[in-house]
Design a protein around this motif. Structure first.
Motif, PDB file in Angstrom:
ATOM      1  N   ARG A 121      46.271  39.830  45.168  1.00  0.00           N
ATOM      2  CA  ARG A 121      47.256  39.758  46.251  1.00  0.00           C
ATOM      3  C   ARG A 121      46.950  38.600  47.201  1.00  0.00           C
ATOM      4  O   ARG A 121      47.849  37.932  47.687  1.00  0.00           O
ATOM      5  CB  ARG A 121      47.298  41.053  47.040  1.00  0.00           C
ATOM      6  CG  ARG A 121      47.725  42.252  46.255  1.00  0.00           C
ATOM      7  CD  ARG A 121      49.224  42.234  45.975  1.00  0.00           C
ATOM      8  NE  ARG A 121      49.627  43.407  45.240  1.00  0.00           N
ATOM      9  CZ  ARG A 121      50.081  44.514  45.795  1.00  0.00           C
ATOM     10  NH1 ARG A 121      50.209  44.591  47.098  1.00  0.00           N
ATOM     11  NH2 ARG A 121      50.415  45.537  45.038  1.00  0.00           N
ATOM     12  N   THR A 134      45.263  42.189  54.799  1.00  0.00           N
ATOM     13  CA  THR A 134      45.936  42.400  53.517  1.00  0.00           C
ATOM     14  C   THR A 134      45.622  43.774  52.950  1.00  0.00           C
ATOM     15  O   THR A 134      46.509  44.466  52.450  1.00  0.00           O
ATOM     16  CB  THR A 134      45.524  41.307  52.512  1.00  0.00           C
ATOM     17  OG1 THR A 134      45.812  40.024  53.082  1.00  0.00           O
ATOM     18  CG2 THR A 134      46.260  41.449  51.210  1.00  0.00           C
ATOM     19  N   ARG A 154      44.813  46.456  54.583  1.00  0.00           N
ATOM     20  CA  ARG A 154      45.508  47.454  55.402  1.00  0.00           C
ATOM     21  C   ARG A 154      47.001  47.475  55.068  1.00  0.00           C
ATOM     22  O   ARG A 154      47.606  48.532  54.964  1.00  0.00           O
ATOM     23  CB  ARG A 154      45.293  47.153  56.883  1.00  0.00           C
ATOM     24  CG  ARG A 154      45.856  48.239  57.794  1.00  0.00           C
ATOM     25  CD  ARG A 154      45.595  47.968  59.264  1.00  0.00           C
ATOM     26  NE  ARG A 154      44.158  47.940  59.533  1.00  0.00           N
ATOM     27  CZ  ARG A 154      43.520  46.979  60.191  1.00  0.00           C
ATOM     28  NH1 ARG A 154      44.196  45.951  60.667  1.00  0.00           N
ATOM     29  NH2 ARG A 154      42.223  47.033  60.392  1.00  0.00           N
ATOM     30  N   ARG A 155      47.592  46.310  54.892  1.00  0.00           N
ATOM     31  CA  ARG A 155      49.019  46.231  54.579  1.00  0.00           C
ATOM     32  C   ARG A 155      49.331  46.921  53.258  1.00  0.00           C
ATOM     33  O   ARG A 155      50.307  47.659  53.144  1.00  0.00           O
ATOM     34  CB  ARG A 155      49.483  44.777  54.520  1.00  0.00           C
ATOM     35  CG  ARG A 155      50.992  44.637  54.321  1.00  0.00           C
ATOM     36  CD  ARG A 155      51.408  43.185  54.169  1.00  0.00           C
ATOM     37  NE  ARG A 155      50.701  42.470  53.126  1.00  0.00           N
ATOM     38  CZ  ARG A 155      50.951  42.584  51.820  1.00  0.00           C
ATOM     39  NH1 ARG A 155      51.866  43.418  51.394  1.00  0.00           N
ATOM     40  NH2 ARG A 155      50.264  41.886  50.940  1.00  0.00           N
ATOM     41  N   ILE A 156      48.503  46.709  52.251  1.00  0.00           N
ATOM     42  CA  ILE A 156      48.707  47.363  50.965  1.00  0.00           C
ATOM     43  C   ILE A 156      48.626  48.871  51.125  1.00  0.00           C
ATOM     44  O   ILE A 156      49.476  49.605  50.617  1.00  0.00           O
ATOM     45  CB  ILE A 156      47.671  46.870  49.929  1.00  0.00           C
ATOM     46  CG1 ILE A 156      47.905  45.407  49.586  1.00  0.00           C
ATOM     47  CG2 ILE A 156      47.728  47.713  48.660  1.00  0.00           C
ATOM     48  CD1 ILE A 156      46.791  44.783  48.770  1.00  0.00           C
ATOM     49  N   VAL A 177      49.053  50.757  53.833  1.00  0.00           N
ATOM     50  CA  VAL A 177      50.098  51.331  54.673  1.00  0.00           C
ATOM     51  C   VAL A 177      51.462  51.251  53.998  1.00  0.00           C
ATOM     52  O   VAL A 177      52.205  52.231  53.952  1.00  0.00           O
ATOM     53  CB  VAL A 177      50.127  50.626  56.056  1.00  0.00           C
ATOM     54  CG1 VAL A 177      51.353  51.029  56.852  1.00  0.00           C
ATOM     55  CG2 VAL A 177      48.855  50.946  56.816  1.00  0.00           C
ATOM     56  N   GLN A 178      51.809  50.089  53.460  1.00  0.00           N
ATOM     57  CA  GLN A 178      53.144  49.894  52.910  1.00  0.00           C
ATOM     58  C   GLN A 178      53.322  50.511  51.527  1.00  0.00           C
ATOM     59  O   GLN A 178      54.403  50.980  51.192  1.00  0.00           O
ATOM     60  CB  GLN A 178      53.490  48.412  52.847  1.00  0.00           C
ATOM     61  CG  GLN A 178      53.667  47.790  54.207  1.00  0.00           C
ATOM     62  CD  GLN A 178      53.998  46.312  54.112  1.00  0.00           C
ATOM     63  OE1 GLN A 178      54.012  45.722  53.036  1.00  0.00           O
ATOM     64  NE2 GLN A 178      54.242  45.691  55.260  1.00  0.00           N
ATOM     65  N   GLU A 179      52.281  50.494  50.715  1.00  0.00           N
ATOM     66  CA  GLU A 179      52.418  50.945  49.330  1.00  0.00           C
ATOM     67  C   GLU A 179      51.618  52.199  49.020  1.00  0.00           C
ATOM     68  O   GLU A 179      51.776  52.778  47.952  1.00  0.00           O
ATOM     69  CB  GLU A 179      51.997  49.823  48.376  1.00  0.00           C
ATOM     70  CG  GLU A 179      52.799  48.549  48.562  1.00  0.00           C
ATOM     71  CD  GLU A 179      52.287  47.438  47.699  1.00  0.00           C
ATOM     72  OE1 GLU A 179      51.990  47.693  46.515  1.00  0.00           O
ATOM     73  OE2 GLU A 179      52.161  46.307  48.209  1.00  0.00           O
TER      74      GLU A 179
END
Length: 103
Positions: A57, A70, A72-74, A76-78
């Motif tokens: 990613r 990155t 954290r984003r993965i 939280v979002q996915e």
């Protein structure tokens, strides 16, 4: 060893070395070596797959991003399952190559 404190790794290596020598490993049947390699490969790949996902990613994005951001984003979002997406293909192939390496 003479009264010195050994690290956990050193203790493990000493313990392992006292129970498994190279002669023992060469006397193990091919089936045992194949199974050992397959289990080691599957375990390693399933343990390290999230880091591989994160690495991929980070390489794909246009702008450089922070590792923690990155990750954290993965999550939280996915969801956390996103880290293991695609692991089934890896688990189908990794044990075979690891088993061949052990023999």
């Amino acid at each position: 060893l003479h009264g010195r404190r050994l690290s956990q790794h050193a203790k493990f290596c000493c313990l392992l070395g006292s129970h498994l020598s190279m002669a023992d490993a060469s006397n193990a049947s091919v089936a045992v070596q194949l199974l050992s390699g397959a289990v080691a490969g599957a375990f390693t790949e399933s343990l390290l797959h999230p880091l591989d996902t994160l690495s991929t990613r980070l390489k794909v994005v246009d702008a450089p991003q922070a590792l923690v951001r990155t990750a954290r984003r993965i999550a939280v979002q996915e969801g956390l399952g996103a880290y293991w997406r695609g692991v089934s293909v890896t688990l189908a192939l990794a044990p075979v190559s690891s088993a061949a390496y052990f023999v």
